[in-house]
Design a protein around this motif. Structure first.
Motif, PDB file in Angstrom:
ATOM      1  N   VAL A   1     -38.410 -18.429  47.961  1.00  0.00           N
ATOM      2  CA  VAL A   1     -37.321 -17.655  48.200  1.00  0.00           C
ATOM      3  C   VAL A   1     -36.412 -18.174  48.866  1.00  0.00           C
ATOM      4  O   VAL A   1     -35.065 -18.089  48.566  1.00  0.00           O
ATOM      5  CB  VAL A   1     -37.812 -16.236  49.151  1.00  0.00           C
ATOM      6  N   ALA A   2     -36.510 -18.792  49.751  1.00  0.00           N
ATOM      7  CA  ALA A   2     -35.577 -19.593  50.730  1.00  0.00           C
ATOM      8  C   ALA A   2     -35.892 -20.838  51.517  1.00  0.00           C
ATOM      9  O   ALA A   2     -37.440 -20.660  51.967  1.00  0.00           O
ATOM     10  CB  ALA A   2     -34.905 -18.564  51.581  1.00  0.00           C
ATOM     11  N   VAL A   3     -35.508 -21.890  51.553  1.00  0.00           N
ATOM     12  CA  VAL A   3     -35.780 -22.949  52.638  1.00  0.00           C
ATOM     13  C   VAL A   3     -34.415 -23.390  53.251  1.00  0.00           C
ATOM     14  O   VAL A   3     -33.489 -23.629  52.575  1.00  0.00           O
ATOM     15  CB  VAL A   3     -36.474 -24.118  51.685  1.00  0.00           C
ATOM     16  N   PHE A   4     -34.635 -23.354  54.745  1.00  0.00           N
ATOM     17  CA  PHE A   4     -33.574 -23.347  55.521  1.00  0.00           C
ATOM     18  C   PHE A   4     -33.756 -23.894  56.973  1.00  0.00           C
ATOM     19  O   PHE A   4     -34.925 -23.719  57.341  1.00  0.00           O
ATOM     20  CB  PHE A   4     -32.623 -22.183  55.348  1.00  0.00           C
ATOM     21  N   ASN A   5     -32.908 -24.082  57.793  1.00  0.00           N
ATOM     22  CA  ASN A   5     -33.022 -24.512  58.981  1.00  0.00           C
ATOM     23  C   ASN A   5     -33.784 -25.529  59.249  1.00  0.00           C
ATOM     24  O   ASN A   5     -34.915 -25.265  59.980  1.00  0.00           O
ATOM     25  CB  ASN A   5     -33.138 -23.120  59.868  1.00  0.00           C
TER      26      ASN A   5
END
Length: 329
Positions: free
Chosen positions: A22-26
């Motif tokens: 879904v998401a990969v961040f920070n």
């Protein structure tokens, strides 16, 4: 002076169909043994909302060397960890330490809830920040929650060396606002720690929101780095429209709760599609920083969806900050 985006952004995107789909961040970042080591926040499902930590290695030119197939750190339900978020890694006395946000609520963050139309849970607890020792970048020895009881606490970073024999910390308690705290909105604070198995203490207000682009709240980005002009702190600022931008400040080397100067304008703001559109639109969120060959490389999350990088010549950046920056809180 603005940071220059890496031409290959985003450097990491969601992949697969499970824990990081879904998401990969920070991402956090450290430069060690000729490589850049990133730990990043990864999401594979919105409900029950769970973040885990992924791990990737880059060379100094930001070419991907290796990306692990499995998460390297997952929530520990025995510690009331439903989600592990926003890693920051700092080396102190040749040992790497990780601070991370742990949330005990199974619901997505507010901005994601609003986008998906998910109501706020009837009962929830404030985020807290915990500490762990990093071993070989893929193994962790958890310590404990280090933030004050009752504080809605994110954005906790350690200084990379002791100051006066004590551990030094920057943090952002979101609910420390009002006359008793000297600030109208969430601000950046300094604290001491006498041991890594204790709690932060002797808190001092460092920075509060000034210009409009950071008028709603502030928070630390990557751990500070020592320069000849002071501790360089990259931070995020949020305006009334929930746009996240990045700024910079220099803190006194001996009394780091004292601000030497800070940027009047953002050094990075949402402009590219991968920063404007995502799980939380209009976000650049700096969280990792390395210096290689006098180049400052900042790693950041774009729209809570992807990992990105931007850079600048360190000496020129410091000179510009000293010449044009504001003084004080």
């Amino acid at each position: 002076m603005k940071l220059i985006r890496y031409s290959g952004n985003p450097i990491l995107k969601p992949r697969g169909d499970d824990w990081e789909s879904v998401a990969v961040f920070n991402p956090s970042a450290v430069y060690y043994d000729g490589k850049i080591h990133l730990h990043y926040r990864a999401v594979g499902e919105y409900y029950p909302y769970t973040s885990r930590l992924g791990y990737a290695v880059f060379d100094k030119d930001l070419n991907l060397v290796k990306r692990y197939q499995n998460p390297v750190m997952e929530p520990d339900w025995k510690r009331w960890e439903r989600s592990i978020e926003d890693p920051r890694v700092t080396m102190i006395d040749d040992v790497f330490y990780l601070t991370y946000v742990t949330t005990p609520t199974p619901s997505p963050p507010g901005a994601v809830r609003r986008r998906l139309g998910i109501p706020k849970p009837e009962q929830s607890a404030s985020p807290r920040t915990a500490l762990a020792e990093v071993k070989d970048f893929t193994d962790f020895e958890r310590y404990d929650i280090i933030t004050p009881v009752g504080a809605d606490e994110r954005d906790v970073v350690f200084f990379p060396e002791k100051i006066g024999g004590r551990y030094a910390v920057i943090h952002r308690p979101a609910n420390w606002v009002g006359e008793g705290y000297g600030s109208k909105g969430p601000s950046i604070w300094f604290a001491w720690m006498d041991s890594l198995d204790g709690k932060m203490m002797e808190h001092k207000l460092v920075m509060k929101a000034e210009p409009e682009w950071e008028g709603d709240k502030l928070g630390a980005g990557p751990p500070p780095v020592r320069t000849g002009a002071g501790w360089l702190l990259i931070y995020h600022g949020v305006d009334q429209n929930n746009v996240y931008r990045a700024g910079a400040a220099l803190l006194d080397l001996k009394e780091p709760w004292k601000v030497i100067c800070r940027t009047t304008d953002p050094i990075l703001e949402p402009e590219e599609d991968y920063e404007l559109e995502g799980d939380v639109p209009n976000v650049v969120f700096p969280e990792g920083m390395v210096i290689i060959d006098n180049k400052l490389i900042v790693f950041y999350g774009g729209a809570d969806k992807v990992c990105c990088a931007a850079s600048i010549n360190l000496d020129e950046f410091i000179d510009d900050l000293l010449a044009k920056g504001n003084k004080g809180l």
